[in-house]
Design a protein around this motif. Sequence first.
Motif, PDB file in Angstrom:
ATOM      1  N   ILE A   1      -3.336  -2.287  -7.952  1.00 43.09           N
ATOM      2  CA  ILE A   1      -3.859  -1.251  -7.050  1.00 43.09           C
ATOM      3  C   ILE A   1      -3.555   0.136  -7.593  1.00 43.09           C
ATOM      4  CG2 ILE A   1      -3.583  -0.224  -4.766  1.00 43.09           C
ATOM      5  CD1 ILE A   1      -3.205  -3.082  -3.684  1.00 43.09           C
ATOM      6  N   ILE A   2      -2.344   0.315  -8.126  1.00 45.44           N
ATOM      7  CA  ILE A   2      -1.987   1.612  -8.713  1.00 45.44           C
ATOM      8  C   ILE A   2      -2.937   1.951  -9.851  1.00 45.44           C
ATOM      9  CG2 ILE A   2      -0.227   2.833 -10.046  1.00 45.44           C
ATOM     10  CD1 ILE A   2       1.879   1.327  -8.386  1.00 45.44           C
ATOM     11  N   ARG A   3      -3.163   0.984 -10.744  1.00 44.65           N
ATOM     12  CA  ARG A   3      -4.081   1.241 -11.856  1.00 44.65           C
ATOM     13  C   ARG A   3      -5.486   1.530 -11.349  1.00 44.65           C
ATOM     14  NH1 ARG A   3      -5.073   1.118 -17.103  1.00 44.65           N
ATOM     15  NH2 ARG A   3      -2.947   0.573 -17.720  1.00 44.65           N
ATOM     16  N   ARG A   4      -5.931   0.764 -10.375  1.00 46.55           N
ATOM     17  CA  ARG A   4      -7.281   0.974  -9.854  1.00 46.55           C
ATOM     18  C   ARG A   4      -7.423   2.375  -9.250  1.00 46.55           C
ATOM     19  NH1 ARG A   4      -7.693  -3.618  -7.563  1.00 46.55           N
ATOM     20  NH2 ARG A   4      -7.165  -3.081  -5.400  1.00 46.55           N
TER      21      ARG A   4
ATOM     22  N   VAL B   1       9.577  -1.101   2.960  1.00 46.20           N
ATOM     23  CA  VAL B   1       9.332  -2.471   3.402  1.00 46.20           C
ATOM     24  C   VAL B   1       8.907  -2.460   4.860  1.00 46.20           C
ATOM     25  CG1 VAL B   1      10.985  -3.352   1.718  1.00 46.20           C
ATOM     26  CG2 VAL B   1      11.758  -2.890   4.058  1.00 46.20           C
ATOM     27  N   PHE B   2       8.833  -3.654   5.472  1.00 43.91           N
ATOM     28  CA  PHE B   2       8.311  -3.802   6.820  1.00 43.91           C
ATOM     29  C   PHE B   2       9.102  -2.958   7.811  1.00 43.91           C
ATOM     30  CE2 PHE B   2       7.329  -6.246  10.727  1.00 43.91           C
ATOM     31  CZ  PHE B   2       5.950  -6.217  10.635  1.00 43.91           C
ATOM     32  N   GLU B   3       8.410  -2.411   8.812  1.00 41.53           N
ATOM     33  CA  GLU B   3       8.999  -1.462   9.760  1.00 41.53           C
ATOM     34  C   GLU B   3       9.804  -2.185  10.838  1.00 41.53           C
ATOM     35  OE1 GLU B   3       9.184   2.766  11.091  1.00 41.53           O
ATOM     36  OE2 GLU B   3       9.026   1.659   9.236  1.00 41.53           O
TER      37      GLU B   3
ATOM     38  N   PRO C   1      -2.799   7.691   2.957  1.00 46.55           N
ATOM     39  CA  PRO C   1      -2.347   7.149   1.676  1.00 46.55           C
ATOM     40  C   PRO C   1      -1.363   8.093   0.992  1.00 46.55           C
ATOM     41  CG  PRO C   1      -4.574   7.994   1.455  1.00 46.55           C
ATOM     42  CD  PRO C   1      -4.208   8.133   2.900  1.00 46.55           C
ATOM     43  N   ALA C   2      -0.211   7.537   0.611  1.00 49.04           N
ATOM     44  CA  ALA C   2       0.921   8.361   0.157  1.00 49.04           C
ATOM     45  C   ALA C   2       0.626   9.139  -1.106  1.00 49.04           C
ATOM     46  CB  ALA C   2       2.141   7.470  -0.052  1.00 49.04           C
TER      47      ALA C   2
ATOM     48  N   THR D   1       0.825  -1.212   0.000  1.00 48.18           N
ATOM     49  CA  THR D   1       0.000   0.000   0.000  1.00 48.18           C
ATOM     50  C   THR D   1       0.856   1.259   0.000  1.00 48.18           C
ATOM     51  OG1 THR D   1      -1.755  -1.160   1.176  1.00 48.18           O
ATOM     52  CG2 THR D   1      -1.789   1.253   1.242  1.00 48.18           C
ATOM     53  N   MET D   2       1.882   1.281   0.857  1.00 49.89           N
ATOM     54  CA  MET D   2       2.722   2.469   0.946  1.00 49.89           C
ATOM     55  C   MET D   2       3.606   2.614  -0.286  1.00 49.89           C
ATOM     56  SD  MET D   2       3.462   5.190   2.526  1.00 49.89           S
ATOM     57  CE  MET D   2       2.687   5.000   4.128  1.00 49.89           C
ATOM     58  N   GLY D   3       4.275   1.539  -0.708  1.00 47.19           N
ATOM     59  CA  GLY D   3       5.149   1.616  -1.871  1.00 47.19           C
ATOM     60  C   GLY D   3       4.409   2.018  -3.130  1.00 47.19           C
ATOM     61  N   GLY D   4       3.213   1.454  -3.330  1.00 50.03           N
ATOM     62  CA  GLY D   4       2.420   1.820  -4.501  1.00 50.03           C
ATOM     63  C   GLY D   4       1.980   3.263  -4.473  1.00 50.03           C
ATOM     64  N   GLY D   5       1.576   3.741  -3.277  1.00 48.29           N
ATOM     65  CA  GLY D   5       1.179   5.138  -3.152  1.00 48.29           C
ATOM     66  C   GLY D   5       2.330   6.079  -3.411  1.00 48.29           C
TER      67      GLY D   5
END
Length: 674
Positions: free
Chosen positions: A329-332, A374-376, A428-429, A297-301
């Motif tokens: 998700i990016i396309r959507r 990536v993961f925190e 959302p980024a 979610t974060m990387g795509g945003g």
Amino acid sequence: MIQTEQHGAVRVIVIGNPPVNALGAAVRQGLAEAIAKAEADDATRAIVLRGAGRLFSGGADIREFDQPSIEPFLPELLDVIEAGATPVVAALHGTAFGGGLELAMACHYRVAAPSARLGLPEVRIGLLPGAGGTQRLPRLAGIEASLQMILSGDPVTARQAATSGLVDRVIEEARLTEDAVTFALEVAVPGGPRRTAGLAPTLEEGAFERAAERSRRQAGLDAPVACLEAIRGAVELPFREGIARERALFERLAKGRQSQALRHVFFAERACGKVDDLPQDIRTLPIARVGIVGAGTMGGGIAMNFLSAGLPVTLVEREQAAIDRGVAIIRRNYERTARRGRLTQEQVEAAMALLSPSLAFEDLAACDLVIEAVFETLAIKQEVFRRLDGIVREGAILATNTSYLDVDAIAAVTRRPSHVLGLHFFSPANVMRLLEVVRGAATAPEVLATAMATAKRIGKVAVVARVCHGFIGNRMLEPRQRQAERLVLEGARPQDVDRVLRDFGMPMGPFQMADLAGLDLGWDEASSSGGTLREMLCERGRRGQKNGRGYYDYDDERNRTASGEVEALIRDFAVRSGITQRAIPDDEIRERLLYPMVDEGARILAEGIAQRASDIDVVWVNGYGWPAATGGPMFWADGIGLATVVAGLRRHGGDTAVSNALAERAASGRNLVS
């Protein structure tokens, strides 16, 4: 600042006051003199007024609002222009905002290039158009269009303005002056020019009722109510009496705390981009391709920010399913924006064409900026940076999107700590405006400058933070969350704590936020001991919205309801902890949530984590939904008095003592925002 050109029988007056041709005192004085000279020249049959550079005028100089007024005042100058015998044509291009549009409306006619955008955004800084805008716009464009423009603050295009009657003709951009001169000669006819004040406003049936319904979303704000009252004056009163009403309302708003707060935010957002120890002429590094590690979610945003700015992005994941899901998700998200009319399908496809999904780290080699999302977990992020350091070209910037972790510890595993920093996007980024730029101990000045320039390029409001746990925003969030958990153990219900913050103006409370983020974020089942309320909830399988059970219960549409199970768990936990529960009033809840944030902000300032108090306000307004009409936590605290905050902290007994940074300012009568 004011130049004149003679084009036959037409005098062209050009406003030049970079960067936005603001109508400051010197411009007003020069404009008054130029108009008077043109009026006195028998050879001049008409006047064209235009702006130099890329725009007509961005409006009044807001800095003058808190200073002694200097004549000529803008409303009086506009009255003089409108009353003149020589027709004045405003030639609009770029932007005509605020006082700039009011100036254009006081002219007798308006022509505009297709690129022009016209707007009255004063409501966004807690004001109304104060130089006749609420009276002239209804006479040109009608009440319906005026209500929409003034209450929303949104601009309209030249074509829309021509349809409403605000603009008389749309002309070619390349021939702006020439075509405006031609038009001016057409309207320079016997009988005198058309004056806006003499026109009758068009009142569409139900316009005020529809506007009142729309403005309910702005409940609690003074400016929209005043705007409605002023625009009603255009219908109910003669022009001069309507102007008097507008002026009285404007002055009341300008002196009010809401407008002062919103103006503070306006200037704070412009100041935060200035890094005190970076020279203005510092060289920035070229950013032509961006790499992102992590397609969640974060990387795509994050990727969408760069794609929308026209920058190619290489998006890397470990597994094909993850990369496919991320691209989908990016396309959507883009398709959803297109359905709302904010993008064309061609723009969607152009953005997607810039995206290169990959399963190979090696494809990041040629990138100029690589962002890890990536993961925190520190160990995971350090391993990613070790790999990137061996692959990505020398001189490229490596950035971590960490929310809390030590950027210096991440930089230390590379051979290029000078080219490592934090870029903390907010979720959302692709929507949130804020970007915390975390400056490591070794971050090179040109790397920091490049990050700030890149943030501006992708439309972010960037605030520089030094390295500490949580940086600015999340560091201040932690004492609030601790107080929220103490409050429910002492007897407040989660829904009451959340409601108090929503009533203050926040979009959600601490328990709603925790459920949204996931209660198991950072929770380790193997080491969990049930020693905190949050651990106990996670052990019971209550993980937040993701599984429909957190501090609240959620239905399939994620609508929340109070949970009897959680309230029983809280009561039992309080008994085991020896805490006697009681009814807690709303005032105490609010003070115990917000005052510790102010104290933490004072610590952040004293430690040099933030450059200035207004930067902290920018973070909270743009990243966490702090109500802009209060100016942010630092400005708000100054308004209620730092002595009040210190007394409240001592009265309620926080987790730690009041900081010296806050106590000393309160004792000396100094504010946080200087």
